[in-house]
Scaffold this motif. Structure first.
Motif, PDB file in Angstrom:
ATOM      1  N   TYR A 128       0.866  -1.171   0.000  1.00  0.00           N
ATOM      2  CA  TYR A 128       0.000   0.000   0.000  1.00  0.00           C
ATOM      3  C   TYR A 128       0.897   1.214   0.000  1.00  0.00           C
ATOM      4  O   TYR A 128       1.815   1.321   0.829  1.00  0.00           O
ATOM      5  CB  TYR A 128      -0.910  -0.025   1.226  1.00  0.00           C
ATOM      6  CG  TYR A 128      -1.769   1.217   1.409  1.00  0.00           C
ATOM      7  CD1 TYR A 128      -1.550   2.074   2.474  1.00  0.00           C
ATOM      8  CD2 TYR A 128      -2.798   1.509   0.519  1.00  0.00           C
ATOM      9  CE1 TYR A 128      -2.319   3.207   2.646  1.00  0.00           C
ATOM     10  CE2 TYR A 128      -3.572   2.632   0.680  1.00  0.00           C
ATOM     11  CZ  TYR A 128      -3.328   3.473   1.750  1.00  0.00           C
ATOM     12  OH  TYR A 128      -4.103   4.592   1.922  1.00  0.00           O
ATOM     13  N   TYR A 164       0.588  11.730   1.021  1.00  0.00           N
ATOM     14  CA  TYR A 164      -0.089  12.702   1.859  1.00  0.00           C
ATOM     15  C   TYR A 164       0.453  14.079   1.515  1.00  0.00           C
ATOM     16  O   TYR A 164       1.629  14.229   1.161  1.00  0.00           O
ATOM     17  CB  TYR A 164       0.177  12.420   3.345  1.00  0.00           C
ATOM     18  CG  TYR A 164      -0.658  11.294   3.926  1.00  0.00           C
ATOM     19  CD1 TYR A 164      -0.382   9.966   3.624  1.00  0.00           C
ATOM     20  CD2 TYR A 164      -1.719  11.564   4.785  1.00  0.00           C
ATOM     21  CE1 TYR A 164      -1.146   8.939   4.155  1.00  0.00           C
ATOM     22  CE2 TYR A 164      -2.491  10.552   5.325  1.00  0.00           C
ATOM     23  CZ  TYR A 164      -2.199   9.240   5.010  1.00  0.00           C
ATOM     24  OH  TYR A 164      -2.963   8.227   5.538  1.00  0.00           O
ATOM     25  N   LEU A 195      -4.519  12.612   3.395  1.00  0.00           N
ATOM     26  CA  LEU A 195      -4.336  11.693   2.267  1.00  0.00           C
ATOM     27  C   LEU A 195      -4.716  12.372   0.964  1.00  0.00           C
ATOM     28  O   LEU A 195      -5.794  12.966   0.844  1.00  0.00           O
ATOM     29  CB  LEU A 195      -5.191  10.445   2.471  1.00  0.00           C
ATOM     30  CG  LEU A 195      -5.102   9.404   1.364  1.00  0.00           C
ATOM     31  CD1 LEU A 195      -3.700   8.806   1.313  1.00  0.00           C
ATOM     32  CD2 LEU A 195      -6.136   8.299   1.581  1.00  0.00           C
ATOM     33  N   ARG A 247      -2.259   0.559  -4.845  1.00  0.00           N
ATOM     34  CA  ARG A 247      -1.874  -0.784  -4.444  1.00  0.00           C
ATOM     35  C   ARG A 247      -1.262  -1.460  -5.661  1.00  0.00           C
ATOM     36  O   ARG A 247      -1.672  -1.175  -6.782  1.00  0.00           O
ATOM     37  CB  ARG A 247      -3.088  -1.548  -3.921  1.00  0.00           C
ATOM     38  CG  ARG A 247      -3.608  -0.988  -2.603  1.00  0.00           C
ATOM     39  CD  ARG A 247      -4.894  -1.644  -2.152  1.00  0.00           C
ATOM     40  NE  ARG A 247      -5.299  -1.162  -0.839  1.00  0.00           N
ATOM     41  CZ  ARG A 247      -5.967  -0.046  -0.631  1.00  0.00           C
ATOM     42  NH1 ARG A 247      -6.315   0.724  -1.653  1.00  0.00           N
ATOM     43  NH2 ARG A 247      -6.288   0.321   0.598  1.00  0.00           N
ATOM     44  N   GLU A 267      -0.503  -3.819   4.639  1.00  0.00           N
ATOM     45  CA  GLU A 267      -1.823  -3.725   5.247  1.00  0.00           C
ATOM     46  C   GLU A 267      -2.167  -5.016   5.981  1.00  0.00           C
ATOM     47  O   GLU A 267      -1.847  -6.103   5.558  1.00  0.00           O
ATOM     48  CB  GLU A 267      -2.881  -3.475   4.171  1.00  0.00           C
ATOM     49  CG  GLU A 267      -2.849  -2.073   3.610  1.00  0.00           C
ATOM     50  CD  GLU A 267      -4.036  -1.811   2.711  1.00  0.00           C
ATOM     51  OE1 GLU A 267      -4.168  -2.507   1.704  1.00  0.00           O
ATOM     52  OE2 GLU A 267      -4.813  -0.911   3.038  1.00  0.00           O
ATOM     53  N   SER A 268      -2.837  -4.869   7.094  1.00  0.00           N
ATOM     54  CA  SER A 268      -3.380  -6.025   7.777  1.00  0.00           C
ATOM     55  C   SER A 268      -4.892  -5.838   7.831  1.00  0.00           C
ATOM     56  O   SER A 268      -5.417  -4.872   7.312  1.00  0.00           O
ATOM     57  CB  SER A 268      -2.813  -6.145   9.193  1.00  0.00           C
ATOM     58  OG  SER A 268      -3.391  -5.161  10.008  1.00  0.00           O
ATOM     59  N   SER A 269      -5.554  -6.731   8.484  1.00  0.00           N
ATOM     60  CA  SER A 269      -6.999  -6.622   8.523  1.00  0.00           C
ATOM     61  C   SER A 269      -7.465  -5.476   9.392  1.00  0.00           C
ATOM     62  O   SER A 269      -8.586  -5.027   9.295  1.00  0.00           O
ATOM     63  CB  SER A 269      -7.602  -7.932   9.047  1.00  0.00           C
ATOM     64  OG  SER A 269      -7.115  -8.172  10.354  1.00  0.00           O
ATOM     65  N   SER A 270      -6.600  -5.013  10.271  1.00  0.00           N
ATOM     66  CA  SER A 270      -7.081  -4.033  11.231  1.00  0.00           C
ATOM     67  C   SER A 270      -6.352  -2.704  11.215  1.00  0.00           C
ATOM     68  O   SER A 270      -6.866  -1.722  11.716  1.00  0.00           O
ATOM     69  CB  SER A 270      -7.015  -4.607  12.645  1.00  0.00           C
ATOM     70  OG  SER A 270      -5.684  -4.944  12.974  1.00  0.00           O
ATOM     71  N   PHE A 271      -5.160  -2.652  10.653  1.00  0.00           N
ATOM     72  CA  PHE A 271      -4.456  -1.374  10.713  1.00  0.00           C
ATOM     73  C   PHE A 271      -3.377  -1.333   9.641  1.00  0.00           C
ATOM     74  O   PHE A 271      -3.054  -2.329   9.019  1.00  0.00           O
ATOM     75  CB  PHE A 271      -3.818  -1.163  12.088  1.00  0.00           C
ATOM     76  CG  PHE A 271      -2.615  -2.030  12.353  1.00  0.00           C
ATOM     77  CD1 PHE A 271      -2.768  -3.359  12.718  1.00  0.00           C
ATOM     78  CD2 PHE A 271      -1.333  -1.533  12.225  1.00  0.00           C
ATOM     79  CE1 PHE A 271      -1.672  -4.164  12.955  1.00  0.00           C
ATOM     80  CE2 PHE A 271      -0.231  -2.338  12.448  1.00  0.00           C
ATOM     81  CZ  PHE A 271      -0.398  -3.652  12.814  1.00  0.00           C
ATOM     82  N   SER A 272      -2.849  -0.141   9.450  1.00  0.00           N
ATOM     83  CA  SER A 272      -1.818   0.065   8.435  1.00  0.00           C
ATOM     84  C   SER A 272      -0.658   0.792   9.088  1.00  0.00           C
ATOM     85  O   SER A 272      -0.775   1.960   9.429  1.00  0.00           O
ATOM     86  CB  SER A 272      -2.391   0.891   7.291  1.00  0.00           C
ATOM     87  OG  SER A 272      -1.393   1.210   6.347  1.00  0.00           O
ATOM     88  N   LYS A 273       0.460   0.125   9.279  1.00  0.00           N
ATOM     89  CA  LYS A 273       1.621   0.748   9.904  1.00  0.00           C
ATOM     90  C   LYS A 273       2.451   1.401   8.802  1.00  0.00           C
ATOM     91  O   LYS A 273       3.238   0.755   8.126  1.00  0.00           O
ATOM     92  CB  LYS A 273       2.439  -0.303  10.656  1.00  0.00           C
ATOM     93  CG  LYS A 273       3.597   0.280  11.448  1.00  0.00           C
ATOM     94  CD  LYS A 273       4.371  -0.824  12.145  1.00  0.00           C
ATOM     95  CE  LYS A 273       5.629  -0.283  12.781  1.00  0.00           C
ATOM     96  NZ  LYS A 273       6.468  -1.365  13.337  1.00  0.00           N
ATOM     97  N   LEU A 274       2.244   2.692   8.629  1.00  0.00           N
ATOM     98  CA  LEU A 274       2.889   3.417   7.544  1.00  0.00           C
ATOM     99  C   LEU A 274       4.324   3.782   7.883  1.00  0.00           C
ATOM    100  O   LEU A 274       4.623   4.173   9.008  1.00  0.00           O
ATOM    101  CB  LEU A 274       2.109   4.689   7.239  1.00  0.00           C
ATOM    102  CG  LEU A 274       0.729   4.532   6.595  1.00  0.00           C
ATOM    103  CD1 LEU A 274       0.016   5.867   6.567  1.00  0.00           C
ATOM    104  CD2 LEU A 274       0.851   3.964   5.200  1.00  0.00           C
ATOM    105  N   PHE A 290       6.932   6.547   6.541  1.00  0.00           N
ATOM    106  CA  PHE A 290       6.891   7.772   5.754  1.00  0.00           C
ATOM    107  C   PHE A 290       8.264   8.142   5.215  1.00  0.00           C
ATOM    108  O   PHE A 290       9.295   7.905   5.857  1.00  0.00           O
ATOM    109  CB  PHE A 290       6.388   8.941   6.608  1.00  0.00           C
ATOM    110  CG  PHE A 290       4.906   8.941   6.831  1.00  0.00           C
ATOM    111  CD1 PHE A 290       4.350   8.260   7.899  1.00  0.00           C
ATOM    112  CD2 PHE A 290       4.066   9.634   5.973  1.00  0.00           C
ATOM    113  CE1 PHE A 290       2.978   8.262   8.113  1.00  0.00           C
ATOM    114  CE2 PHE A 290       2.698   9.643   6.176  1.00  0.00           C
ATOM    115  CZ  PHE A 290       2.152   8.951   7.243  1.00  0.00           C
ATOM    116  N   GLY A 291       8.271   8.751   4.035  1.00  0.00           N
ATOM    117  CA  GLY A 291       9.466   9.407   3.531  1.00  0.00           C
ATOM    118  C   GLY A 291       9.666  10.727   4.241  1.00  0.00           C
ATOM    119  O   GLY A 291       8.834  11.160   5.041  1.00  0.00           O
TER     120      GLY A 291
END
Lengths: 112, 114
Positions: B32, B36, B46, B51, B95-102, B104-105
């Protein structure tokens, strides 16, 4: 729609002081995040929480504690403020499936 | 440590030109890739995301080009306007089913000159 509020907007502390930043969201999102934003360094993840009472360390967790006592709120504590702590701290949340993160307005921390 | 690298650090273009912002990543499991934008005094928001099922995503004047083999993606802003002046952050996550650990650049500060 929803909103994320962060308090305080500006926080001034003394070196060595314990400081707490608060975040509230009314999106009913499961996951909440704390980021630190330094000039020229992007956003770095401090802590995140997938659900109430869950805590996960990010890349920058040393020197910080966090608390998620309710689904809608997530607090961050600077355990001993240092002069190089001066930055903007951003809270964010995301819903199930969690792709888009919504950010709060930030707390600007200054350490004297 | 997972890294997302962004370039250039700052970019100035004339109104009407196409601004090109670049990112690369290391972790091949990332699936993903959002961009931003952050206007002065405001929070990041965002703008557009992709994807890797596709290599291009368009939304009006904003287009992401994605190259999975080279682990690179870019944001093209066509017909740049002074109101596009902001800092742009790319990010990547698994991505997981519950959250997105981004991750960043470091951001690109874009200035569009009238």
């Amino acid at each position: 729609g929803g909103i994320i509020t962060q308090t305080p907007k500006f926080l001034i502390g003394q070196e060595g002081q314990k400081l707490t930043l608060k975040c509230q969201q009314n999106f009913n999102h499961d996951t909440m995040y704390w980021y630190r934003q330094d000039s020229g360094k992007g956003l770095r993840l401090i802590y995140y929480s997938i659900t109430e009472n869950d805590l996960q360390k990010g890349d920058l967790s040393e020197g910080y504690d966090a608390s998620r006592e309710k689904k809608s709120s997530f607090s961050l504590t600077v355990t001993s403020a240092q002069k190089n702590e001066m930055a903007v701290f951003l809270c964010a949340s995301s819903g199930l499936g969690g792709s888009e993160q919504y950010f709060g307005p930030g707390t600007r921390l200054t350490v004297l | 440590q997972q890294q997302v690298r962004q370039s250039p650090q700052s970019l100035t273009v004339w109104e009407g030109e196409t601004a090109i912002l670049n990112c690369s990543y290391e972790d091949s499991t990332f699936d993903y890739f959002p961009w931003y934008h952050q206007f002065p005094g405001e929070s990041p928001a965002l703008l557009i995301a992709i994807r890797p099922v596709s290599n291009k995503k368009e939304d009006g004047r904003f287009t992401i080009f994605f190259n999975k083999r080279e682990k690179k993606f870019s944001l093209h802003i066509a017909d740049s306007q002074p109101g596009d002046s902001a800092t742009y952050f790319c990010a990547a996550s698994l991505e997981s089913s519950s959250f997105s650990k981004l991750v960043f650049g470091q951001g690109t500060s874009l200035s569009v000159v009238p």
